[in-house]
Scaffold this motif. Structure first.
Motif, mmCIF file in Angstrom:
data_model
loop_
_atom_site.group_PDB
_atom_site.id
_atom_site.type_symbol
_atom_site.label_atom_id
_atom_site.label_comp_id
_atom_site.label_asym_id
_atom_site.label_seq_id
_atom_site.Cartn_x
_atom_site.Cartn_y
_atom_site.Cartn_z
ATOM 1 N N UNK A 88 16.438 49.910 50.017
ATOM 2 C CA UNK A 88 17.726 50.253 50.629
ATOM 3 C C UNK A 88 18.750 49.144 50.385
ATOM 4 N N UNK A 89 18.287 47.908 50.484
ATOM 5 C CA UNK A 89 19.195 46.795 50.244
ATOM 6 C C UNK A 89 19.702 46.808 48.806
ATOM 7 N N UNK A 90 18.823 47.141 47.885
ATOM 8 C CA UNK A 90 19.221 47.223 46.473
ATOM 9 C C UNK A 90 20.235 48.341 46.251
ATOM 10 N N UNK A 91 19.997 49.507 46.886
ATOM 11 C CA UNK A 91 20.932 50.624 46.746
ATOM 12 C C UNK A 91 22.298 50.270 47.331
ATOM 13 N N UNK A 92 22.280 49.608 48.484
ATOM 14 C CA UNK A 92 23.546 49.210 49.093
ATOM 15 C C UNK A 92 24.259 48.174 48.223
ATOM 16 N N UNK A 93 23.493 47.271 47.636
ATOM 17 C CA UNK A 93 24.087 46.264 46.762
ATOM 18 C C UNK A 93 24.728 46.907 45.543
ATOM 19 N N UNK A 94 24.117 47.963 45.016
ATOM 20 C CA UNK A 94 24.714 48.687 43.897
ATOM 21 C C UNK A 94 26.075 49.255 44.284
ATOM 22 N N UNK A 95 26.152 49.838 45.490
ATOM 23 C CA UNK A 95 27.421 50.395 45.942
ATOM 24 C C UNK A 95 28.461 49.303 46.141
ATOM 25 N N UNK A 96 28.055 48.195 46.755
ATOM 26 C CA UNK A 96 28.987 47.086 46.959
ATOM 27 C C UNK A 96 29.477 46.546 45.628
ATOM 28 N N UNK A 301 31.221 57.300 50.439
ATOM 29 C CA UNK A 301 29.880 56.730 50.590
ATOM 30 C C UNK A 301 29.873 55.643 51.656
ATOM 31 N N UNK A 302 30.890 54.795 51.664
ATOM 32 C CA UNK A 302 30.968 53.764 52.697
ATOM 33 C C UNK A 302 31.177 54.378 54.081
ATOM 34 N N UNK A 303 31.946 55.474 54.148
ATOM 35 C CA UNK A 303 32.201 56.136 55.433
ATOM 36 C C UNK A 303 30.921 56.716 56.023
ATOM 37 N N UNK A 304 29.937 57.032 55.178
ATOM 38 C CA UNK A 304 28.669 57.608 55.633
ATOM 39 C C UNK A 304 27.524 56.608 55.558
ATOM 40 N N UNK A 305 27.863 55.347 55.332
ATOM 41 C CA UNK A 305 26.855 54.314 55.108
ATOM 42 C C UNK A 305 25.864 54.233 56.265
ATOM 43 N N UNK A 306 24.584 54.176 55.934
ATOM 44 C CA UNK A 306 23.539 54.017 56.932
ATOM 45 C C UNK A 306 22.916 55.308 57.397
ATOM 46 N N UNK A 307 23.577 56.446 57.179
ATOM 47 C CA UNK A 307 23.000 57.724 57.592
ATOM 48 C C UNK A 307 21.867 58.126 56.651
ATOM 49 N N UNK A 308 21.062 59.058 57.100
ATOM 50 C CA UNK A 308 19.948 59.525 56.258
ATOM 51 C C UNK A 308 20.473 60.160 54.977
ATOM 52 N N UNK A 309 21.537 60.951 55.103
ATOM 53 C CA UNK A 309 22.105 61.582 53.909
ATOM 54 C C UNK A 309 22.665 60.542 52.944
ATOM 55 N N UNK A 310 23.211 59.447 53.481
ATOM 56 C CA UNK A 310 23.733 58.380 52.625
ATOM 57 C C UNK A 310 22.633 57.815 51.734
ATOM 58 N N UNK A 311 21.466 57.511 52.325
ATOM 59 C CA UNK A 311 20.375 56.938 51.531
ATOM 60 C C UNK A 311 19.864 57.936 50.500
ATOM 61 N N UNK A 312 19.843 59.212 50.878
ATOM 62 C CA UNK A 312 19.421 60.230 49.907
ATOM 63 C C UNK A 312 20.388 60.297 48.723
#
Length: 372
Positions: A88-96, A301-312
């Motif tokens: 999850x941290x890697x996916x978030x880092x990609x978005x950032x 994506x940032x507006x939905x960050x952390x939700x289950x759908x966001x990670x999917x």
């Protein structure tokens, strides 16, 4: 004694009983973003014209279908139990990292100059290694996977990384649209052009089969003739048989020639049509995707960050970040193992005639489009 309260079946969580079908434009939060506005036909038509708007909207719909379809196949348990915190941290880092560069300056450094090695920034990047090792390892991993395997921080600063990831992601989305929309559309158009030549070949093939049947029947008739019958009748039958046998030799050659011509035309027209369609799409949509769509998608994506759908969604989009093809394995070189051609023939089954494959492809499209 209090009466037990029963929950009606209709009010229970449907996701536990019916397979949940995610829809991008329905199930995400769009507050504080302009996503729905900039992807609407009204906005597109007003700013780009009807024709360009239809092309851009086709691209947007293709991306929505991809995300909605793939997210619907991922259960909530996968997000909760399978995707690790490090993933999850890697996916978030990609978005950032994706959000750090974009728009018209994605190929420029932060000073507005063409991307080049900035030694001050290079020193800052080296000091960056003093931060927690885990974060640094992730960043290094993203850099390696998005540029090339032998990444060297002395040659590529973070601005290069940011712009490369942005370009990769954009090219990945366009390539997906190419595969799902442009190529099938081009195939349909080419197959429509070659439908009549294909039917001509099928007609020749049917004629060939009829001649085989007639020549066999003529041979039986000739053999069954009594020796006492008129000699002229025998000569007529013999001549007819010769003509039929000649036709049996000529028609296969004609069929083969027509098949070759059809296959060559299909290959040439397919490449030309795909290139034309891709050029038309890029001319119409590239600027919009770069300047409007991607920044707006990032906001959603940032507006939905952390939700289950966001990670999917991030799990589904992850492959698009790695659009650059893998380099060949090191050490493979040009060495090839010498083998006996006879052995190769025994190992590999005979390949089907590619000309027949072209014929089958046209037939397949014709049947699907109800041309037959």
């Amino acid at each position: 004694m209090t009466e037990e309260i029963r929950v009606p079946r209709t009010t229970r969580n449907p996701r536990k009983h019916v397979r949940y079908k995610f829809q991008f434009t329905r199930d995400l939060r769009f507050q504080d973003t302009n996503y729905k506005t900039v992807t609407s036909m009204d906005y597109l038509s007003t700013n780009y014209g009807q024709r360009t708007a239809r092309i851009i909207h086709s691209f947007i719909s293709c991306i929505h279908r991809k995300i909605s379809h793939d997210v619907s196949k991922i259960s909530d348990d996968v997000v909760v139990k399978v995707i690790r915190p490090i993933d999850k941290l890697k996916l978030f880092l990609l978005l950032v990292t994706l959000s750090q560069r974009g728009g018209p300056d994605y190929w420029l450094d932060k000073h507005g100059k063409p991307n080049s090695v900035d030694y001050e920034e290079e020193a800052e990047l080296k000091n960056f290694k003093r931060k927690p090792k885990l974060f640094c390892t992730l960043l290094e991993n993203v850099m390696r996977e998005n540029i090339k395997k032998n990444f060297d921080e002395t040659l590529y600063d973070e601005n290069y990384v940011y712009s490369s990831i942005w370009a990769n992601f954009m090219e990945g989305l366009i390539n997906h649209y190419l595969e799902r929309v442009i190529i099938p559309k081009s195939e349909r158009k080419v197959c429509q052009q070659l439908y009549k030549p294909m039917m001509k070949i099928i007609s020749l093939y049917n004629e060939y089969n009829d001649l085989i049947e007639k020549s066999e029947n003529s041979g039986l008739m000739l053999n069954s003739k009594s020796t006492t019958e008129n000699e002229s009748a025998e000569n007529k039958l013999a001549n007819a048989q010769k003509l039929l046998w000649k036709a049996r030799q000529d028609i296969p050659k004609t069929i083969s020639k027509e098949l070759t011509l059809l296959s060559e035309m299909y290959s040439t027209l397919s490449v030309e049509e795909q290139d034309y369609q891709l050029d038309q799409f890029v001319c119409c949509a590239e600027e919009y995707i770069e300047l409007v769509y991607l920044p707006s998608l990032i906001d959603v994506l940032f507006a939905n960050c952390g939700s289950i759908d966001f990670w999917k969604i991030m799990f589904v989009l992850e492959p698009f970040f790695y659009y650059i093809e893998d380099l060949p394995d090191e050490g493979s070189g040009d060495e090839t193992e010498v083998s006996d051609p006879a052995d190769e023939q025994e190992k590999e089954p005979s390949k089907p005639d590619p000309r027949v494959a072209t014929l089958e492809k046209i037939c397949e499209v014709a049947a699907k489009e109800n041309w037959i």
